[in-house]
Motif scaffolding. Structure first.
Motif, PDB file in Angstrom:
ATOM      1  N   PRO A   3      13.512  21.666 -50.987  1.00 53.44           N
ATOM      2  CA  PRO A   3      14.561  20.699 -51.352  1.00 53.44           C
ATOM      3  C   PRO A   3      15.870  20.993 -50.628  1.00 53.44           C
ATOM      4  O   PRO A   3      16.124  22.111 -50.172  1.00 53.44           O
ATOM      5  CB  PRO A   3      14.708  20.897 -52.868  1.00 53.44           C
ATOM      6  CG  PRO A   3      13.455  21.588 -53.297  1.00 53.44           C
ATOM      7  CD  PRO A   3      13.018  22.423 -52.139  1.00 53.44           C
ATOM      8  N   ALA A   4      16.714  19.977 -50.534  1.00 49.66           N
ATOM      9  CA  ALA A   4      18.066  20.182 -50.023  1.00 49.66           C
ATOM     10  C   ALA A   4      18.860  21.038 -51.003  1.00 49.66           C
ATOM     11  O   ALA A   4      18.518  21.149 -52.181  1.00 49.66           O
ATOM     12  CB  ALA A   4      18.743  18.831 -49.824  1.00 49.66           C
ATOM     13  N   GLN A   5      19.927  21.633 -50.531  1.00 49.22           N
ATOM     14  CA  GLN A   5      20.720  22.531 -51.367  1.00 49.22           C
ATOM     15  C   GLN A   5      21.396  21.769 -52.503  1.00 49.22           C
ATOM     16  O   GLN A   5      21.856  20.639 -52.345  1.00 49.22           O
ATOM     17  CB  GLN A   5      21.794  23.218 -50.518  1.00 49.22           C
ATOM     18  CG  GLN A   5      22.626  24.240 -51.288  1.00 49.22           C
ATOM     19  CD  GLN A   5      23.594  24.982 -50.381  1.00 49.22           C
ATOM     20  OE1 GLN A   5      23.463  24.920 -49.157  1.00 49.22           O
ATOM     21  NE2 GLN A   5      24.541  25.665 -50.973  1.00 49.22           N
ATOM     22  N   PHE A   6      21.436  22.389 -53.693  1.00 48.71           N
ATOM     23  CA  PHE A   6      22.118  21.812 -54.849  1.00 48.71           C
ATOM     24  C   PHE A   6      22.613  22.932 -55.755  1.00 48.71           C
ATOM     25  O   PHE A   6      22.121  24.070 -55.701  1.00 48.71           O
ATOM     26  CB  PHE A   6      21.186  20.875 -55.637  1.00 48.71           C
ATOM     27  CG  PHE A   6      19.906  21.536 -56.116  1.00 48.71           C
ATOM     28  CD1 PHE A   6      19.874  22.285 -57.280  1.00 48.71           C
ATOM     29  CD2 PHE A   6      18.736  21.381 -55.378  1.00 48.71           C
ATOM     30  CE1 PHE A   6      18.698  22.885 -57.706  1.00 48.71           C
ATOM     31  CE2 PHE A   6      17.556  21.984 -55.800  1.00 48.71           C
ATOM     32  CZ  PHE A   6      17.533  22.730 -56.969  1.00 48.71           C
ATOM     33  N   ASP A   7      23.594  22.610 -56.578  1.00 51.08           N
ATOM     34  CA  ASP A   7      24.053  23.530 -57.611  1.00 51.08           C
ATOM     35  C   ASP A   7      23.212  23.335 -58.869  1.00 51.08           C
ATOM     36  O   ASP A   7      22.645  22.259 -59.099  1.00 51.08           O
ATOM     37  CB  ASP A   7      25.524  23.277 -57.944  1.00 51.08           C
ATOM     38  CG  ASP A   7      26.450  23.624 -56.788  1.00 51.08           C
ATOM     39  OD1 ASP A   7      26.107  24.556 -56.026  1.00 51.08           O
ATOM     40  OD2 ASP A   7      27.484  22.956 -56.647  1.00 51.08           O
ATOM     41  N   ASP A  25      29.455  12.522 -59.653  1.00 56.79           N
ATOM     42  CA  ASP A  25      28.696  11.276 -59.556  1.00 56.79           C
ATOM     43  C   ASP A  25      27.304  11.476 -58.985  1.00 56.79           C
ATOM     44  O   ASP A  25      26.429  10.618 -59.163  1.00 56.79           O
ATOM     45  CB  ASP A  25      29.452  10.263 -58.684  1.00 56.79           C
ATOM     46  CG  ASP A  25      30.700   9.727 -59.367  1.00 56.79           C
ATOM     47  OD1 ASP A  25      30.833   9.931 -60.592  1.00 56.79           O
ATOM     48  OD2 ASP A  25      31.541   9.120 -58.667  1.00 56.79           O
ATOM     49  N   ASP A  26      27.083  12.588 -58.280  1.00 57.53           N
ATOM     50  CA  ASP A  26      25.782  12.826 -57.654  1.00 57.53           C
ATOM     51  C   ASP A  26      24.924  13.823 -58.428  1.00 57.53           C
ATOM     52  O   ASP A  26      23.900  14.301 -57.921  1.00 57.53           O
ATOM     53  CB  ASP A  26      25.970  13.343 -56.226  1.00 57.53           C
ATOM     54  CG  ASP A  26      26.589  12.296 -55.318  1.00 57.53           C
ATOM     55  OD1 ASP A  26      26.225  11.114 -55.465  1.00 57.53           O
ATOM     56  OD2 ASP A  26      27.437  12.653 -54.476  1.00 57.53           O
ATOM     57  N   ALA A  27      25.316  14.135 -59.659  1.00 51.11           N
ATOM     58  CA  ALA A  27      24.529  15.050 -60.483  1.00 51.11           C
ATOM     59  C   ALA A  27      23.321  14.331 -61.069  1.00 51.11           C
ATOM     60  O   ALA A  27      23.344  13.123 -61.306  1.00 51.11           O
ATOM     61  CB  ALA A  27      25.391  15.618 -61.601  1.00 51.11           C
ATOM     62  N   LYS A  28      22.246  15.089 -61.299  1.00 49.35           N
ATOM     63  CA  LYS A  28      21.030  14.562 -61.899  1.00 49.35           C
ATOM     64  C   LYS A  28      20.637  15.421 -63.093  1.00 49.35           C
ATOM     65  O   LYS A  28      20.815  16.638 -63.084  1.00 49.35           O
ATOM     66  CB  LYS A  28      19.871  14.561 -60.896  1.00 49.35           C
ATOM     67  CG  LYS A  28      19.993  13.563 -59.764  1.00 49.35           C
ATOM     68  CD  LYS A  28      19.651  12.166 -60.239  1.00 49.35           C
ATOM     69  CE  LYS A  28      19.599  11.198 -59.056  1.00 49.35           C
ATOM     70  NZ  LYS A  28      19.310   9.820 -59.499  1.00 49.35           N
ATOM     71  N   VAL A  29      20.064  14.768 -64.099  1.00 51.84           N
ATOM     72  CA  VAL A  29      19.571  15.488 -65.269  1.00 51.84           C
ATOM     73  C   VAL A  29      18.177  16.028 -64.972  1.00 51.84           C
ATOM     74  O   VAL A  29      17.308  15.299 -64.470  1.00 51.84           O
ATOM     75  CB  VAL A  29      19.528  14.568 -66.505  1.00 51.84           C
ATOM     76  CG1 VAL A  29      18.857  15.273 -67.678  1.00 51.84           C
ATOM     77  CG2 VAL A  29      20.941  14.138 -66.879  1.00 51.84           C
ATOM     78  N   LEU A  30      17.957  17.300 -65.294  1.00 49.89           N
ATOM     79  CA  LEU A  30      16.638  17.922 -65.171  1.00 49.89           C
ATOM     80  C   LEU A  30      16.098  18.177 -66.570  1.00 49.89           C
ATOM     81  O   LEU A  30      16.686  18.928 -67.347  1.00 49.89           O
ATOM     82  CB  LEU A  30      16.743  19.241 -64.399  1.00 49.89           C
ATOM     83  CG  LEU A  30      15.462  20.086 -64.313  1.00 49.89           C
ATOM     84  CD1 LEU A  30      14.386  19.342 -63.520  1.00 49.89           C
ATOM     85  CD2 LEU A  30      15.746  21.444 -63.691  1.00 49.89           C
ATOM     86  N   THR A  49      24.108  18.387 -57.933  1.00 48.90           N
ATOM     87  CA  THR A  49      23.996  19.317 -59.054  1.00 48.90           C
ATOM     88  C   THR A  49      22.831  18.902 -59.941  1.00 48.90           C
ATOM     89  O   THR A  49      22.644  17.719 -60.224  1.00 48.90           O
ATOM     90  CB  THR A  49      25.279  19.314 -59.910  1.00 48.90           C
ATOM     91  OG1 THR A  49      26.410  19.608 -59.082  1.00 48.90           O
ATOM     92  CG2 THR A  49      25.195  20.342 -61.029  1.00 48.90           C
ATOM     93  N   LEU A  50      22.042  19.883 -60.370  1.00 47.21           N
ATOM     94  CA  LEU A  50      21.025  19.639 -61.384  1.00 47.21           C
ATOM     95  C   LEU A  50      21.546  20.154 -62.723  1.00 47.21           C
ATOM     96  O   LEU A  50      21.945  21.315 -62.832  1.00 47.21           O
ATOM     97  CB  LEU A  50      19.718  20.349 -61.040  1.00 47.21           C
ATOM     98  CG  LEU A  50      18.865  19.756 -59.922  1.00 47.21           C
ATOM     99  CD1 LEU A  50      17.528  20.486 -59.846  1.00 47.21           C
ATOM    100  CD2 LEU A  50      18.645  18.272 -60.120  1.00 47.21           C
TER     101      LEU A  50
END
Length: 284
Positions: A3-7, A25-30, A49-50
């Motif tokens: 995967p691409a880098q994320f926090d 705005d670009d965060a996703k819920v895991l 961000t996850l």
């Protein structure tokens, strides 16, 4: 693939999770990760961000609340299947959840995550439509209830707003006289439905008083088979039921892909709807 880098953030409270989502705005819920992680590996999703909601107690459990059952978004498919409350009050959900993917995924995948993913080939969205469920979302702005008919807006797109988290789903108790069935056609036990039909049928004095039918993978979103629902009202079991179910594919736009042509999916919708309605109505 990598995967691409994320926090990565793992909040301890729902309020903290909402704050994190509101700030990015670009965060996703895991949640269970069974839908999101494959997208990350294929680099079809690039969240900055996850937000891992796995430890949030507010999102867990199944609760009997009188006129409805509340299923927490983090309840796994396996927990839903094993819940005595769900089996007693929402048997269509319990039945359908047994057909989601395979046991490994059902132990990790979550009820809310599957619905929020809004895949028209998923089994549970059509069931939520047929049962007229209500989705409960939370954000820093407060809590919002979304009827199932308004929740699925496009392919892999729900009406959840930026910063909102799906907390759970209200499933109305339909009471006595209702029968339920989910009929699914797929190539292997673990694969997505080529077509699926969720049917809830109420019988009265030997005829069908009301029918609710949800269709899986017949459009960019799950659908209600409105023409068939209308045609089934007051119909006795027999040839008229088959004729009504022949309208199941009306106003649908099923995809053509490697698994099936559009006209074949329409044929399946008619056949599976007839099977599901007959079974739900208690006809052999």
């Amino acid at each position: 693939m990598i995967p691409a880098q994320f926090d990565y953030v793992r909040p301890d409270t729902l309020a903290e999770a909402c704050q994190t989502l509101a700030a990015d705005d670009d965060a996703k819920v895991l949640a269970g990760g069974q839908s999101l992680l494959p997208l990350l590996r294929l680099r079809l999703a690039y969240p900055s961000t996850l937000v891992d909601v796995g430890r949030l107690a507010e999102l867990k459990g199944v609760h009997d609340r009188g006129d409805h059952v509340f299923i927490g978004a983090m309840a796994t498919h396996d927990e839903v299947v094993r819940s005595g409350v769900v089996r007693a009050e929402c048997p269509l959900i319990a039945l359908t959840a047994t057909q989601v993917a395979d046991p490994a995924i059902r132990h990790r995948g979550t009820f809310g995550g599957s619905l929020a993913h809004a895949d028209p080939a998923g089994d549970l969205p059509a069931v939520a439509l047929a049962l007229e469920c209500v989705f409960v979302a939370r954000s820093e702005r407060g809590e919002r209830e979304i009827p199932a008919a308004e929740f699925f807006v496009d392919y892999l797109e729900s009406s959840l707003r930026q910063g909102e988290i799906l907390v759970g789903v209200k499933v109305p108790k339909l009471g006595q006289g209702w029968g339920f069935h989910y009929e699914k056609f797929h190539r292997t036990a673990q694969s997505w439905a080529i077509v699926g039909v969720a049917a809830a049928v109420k019988r009265s004095n030997g005829s069908i008083a009301e029918a609710r039918i949800g269709l899986t993978n017949m459009a960019p979103t799950p659908l209600r088979a409105g023409a068939t629902e209308h045609a089934l009202q007051g119909v006795e079991l027999g040839d008229q039921v088959r004729q009504a179910c022949d309208e199941a594919a009306a106003d649908t736009s099923p995809p053509t892909d490697l698994h099936a042509q559009q006209d074949y999916r329409r044929h399946l919708a008619r056949v599976l709807t007839h099977r599901a309605v007959r079974t739900a109505a208690g006809s052999p």
